[in-house]
Design a protein around this motif. Structure first.
Motif, PDB file in Angstrom:
ATOM      1  N   GLU A   1       0.836  -1.208   0.000  1.00 40.21           N
ATOM      2  CA  GLU A   1       0.000   0.000   0.000  1.00 40.21           C
ATOM      3  C   GLU A   1       0.869   1.255   0.000  1.00 40.21           C
ATOM      4  O   GLU A   1       0.574   2.220  -0.687  1.00 40.21           O
ATOM      5  N   MET A   2       1.951   1.183   0.787  1.00 41.37           N
ATOM      6  CA  MET A   2       2.884   2.328   0.849  1.00 41.37           C
ATOM      7  C   MET A   2       3.544   2.553  -0.508  1.00 41.37           C
ATOM      8  O   MET A   2       3.723   3.685  -0.953  1.00 41.37           O
TER       9      MET A   2
ATOM     10  N   LEU B   1       2.320   1.930  -3.326  1.00 40.76           N
ATOM     11  CA  LEU B   1       1.352   2.437  -4.302  1.00 40.76           C
ATOM     12  C   LEU B   1       0.700   3.751  -3.839  1.00 40.76           C
ATOM     13  O   LEU B   1      -0.354   4.133  -4.305  1.00 40.76           O
ATOM     14  N   THR B   2       1.357   4.393  -2.864  1.00 44.07           N
ATOM     15  CA  THR B   2       0.910   5.729  -2.464  1.00 44.07           C
ATOM     16  C   THR B   2       1.777   6.748  -3.189  1.00 44.07           C
ATOM     17  O   THR B   2       2.991   6.756  -3.042  1.00 44.07           O
ATOM     18  N   ILE B   3       1.123   7.549  -4.012  1.00 44.75           N
ATOM     19  CA  ILE B   3       1.872   8.496  -4.839  1.00 44.75           C
ATOM     20  C   ILE B   3       1.830   9.887  -4.202  1.00 44.75           C
ATOM     21  O   ILE B   3       0.790  10.352  -3.823  1.00 44.75           O
TER      22      ILE B   3
END
Lengths: 67, 152
Positions: B147-148, B150-152
């Motif tokens: 998740e981290m 894929l955090t933009i």
């Protein structure tokens, strides 16, 4: 679900991925993740930079659609 | 980082030593089984069937031991390659847990001939519980990392 309409806004502003990535300060790979709806979250700072670069509102980029 | 690599290296050496011990135990498997049967389990010297069953249980147990040790070696290799939060590692931990449960079942069967094997059952199940708990933590950490990433 949340849809990222970044490519629509980019087409309206006639700006390339490379140019936008450079203006926002993110990699083209990350911009691609964002455009391809693969991103799990967007930082406010990134959203702020994108809106600044494209001269638009967050609502122009993000859209809610029923699953 | 060097400190962690040192721990990994020494743990790898210990794992290889345990594999060597398992090989030695396999080579002298019949002798060990006879010793346990006659000295600890009070099996009659003429009761070949019970000794044979014990030998089969012993060898099946070492097969489980090999699975655990080789999975552990692969896990440590992944760690030394900085492949820590990876689904391959959680799969290896699952293999270790299943092998430990298999060993526990094997020892439980052996417990009907020699009571001491019950202790090994409890130890194997306890170890399986610990590995499974670590696996859950890793699984959660991998999900959070994804998740981290894929955090933009």
């Amino acid at each position: 679900m949340i849809i990222v309409n970044l490519d629509v806004m980019m087409a309206k502003r006639k700006i390339s991925s490379g140019e936008l990535a450079a203006k926002v300060g993110i990699t083209q790979a990350n911009l691609s993740i964002l455009k391809n709806q693969k991103a799990k979250a967007v930082r406010f700072s990134t959203l702020n930079d994108i809106c600044k670069a494209l001269d638009c509102q967050p609502g122009d980029i993000l859209e809610f659609r029923e699953d | 980082m060097g400190y962690n690599n040192g721990i990994i290296r020494w743990t790898k050496i210990a794992t290889v030593l345990f594999i060597a011990m398992a090989v030695v135990a396999d080579v002298f498997g019949i002798v060990i089984t006879k010793y346990i049967a006659y000295c600890w389990a009070d099996v009659d010297v003429t009761d070949v069937t019970r000794v044979a069953i014990m030998a089969v249980i012993f060898y099946l147990g070492t097969v489980g031991g090999y699975v655990v040790l080789f999975a552990l070696l692969k896990l440590l290799s992944n760690m030394s390659k900085d492949k820590v939060f990876d689904r391959a590692n959680t799969n290896l931990m699952l293999i270790i847990t299943l092998a430990l449960v298999a060993i526990a079942i094997d020892c439980a069967v052996g417990g009907f001939i020699w009571n001491g094997a019950w202790i090994l059952t409890i130890v194997a199940l306890f170890m399986g519980l610990i590995v499974m708990s670590v696996r859950v933590v890793f699984d959660k950490a991998i999900t959070m990392k994804e998740e981290m990433d894929l955090t933009i």
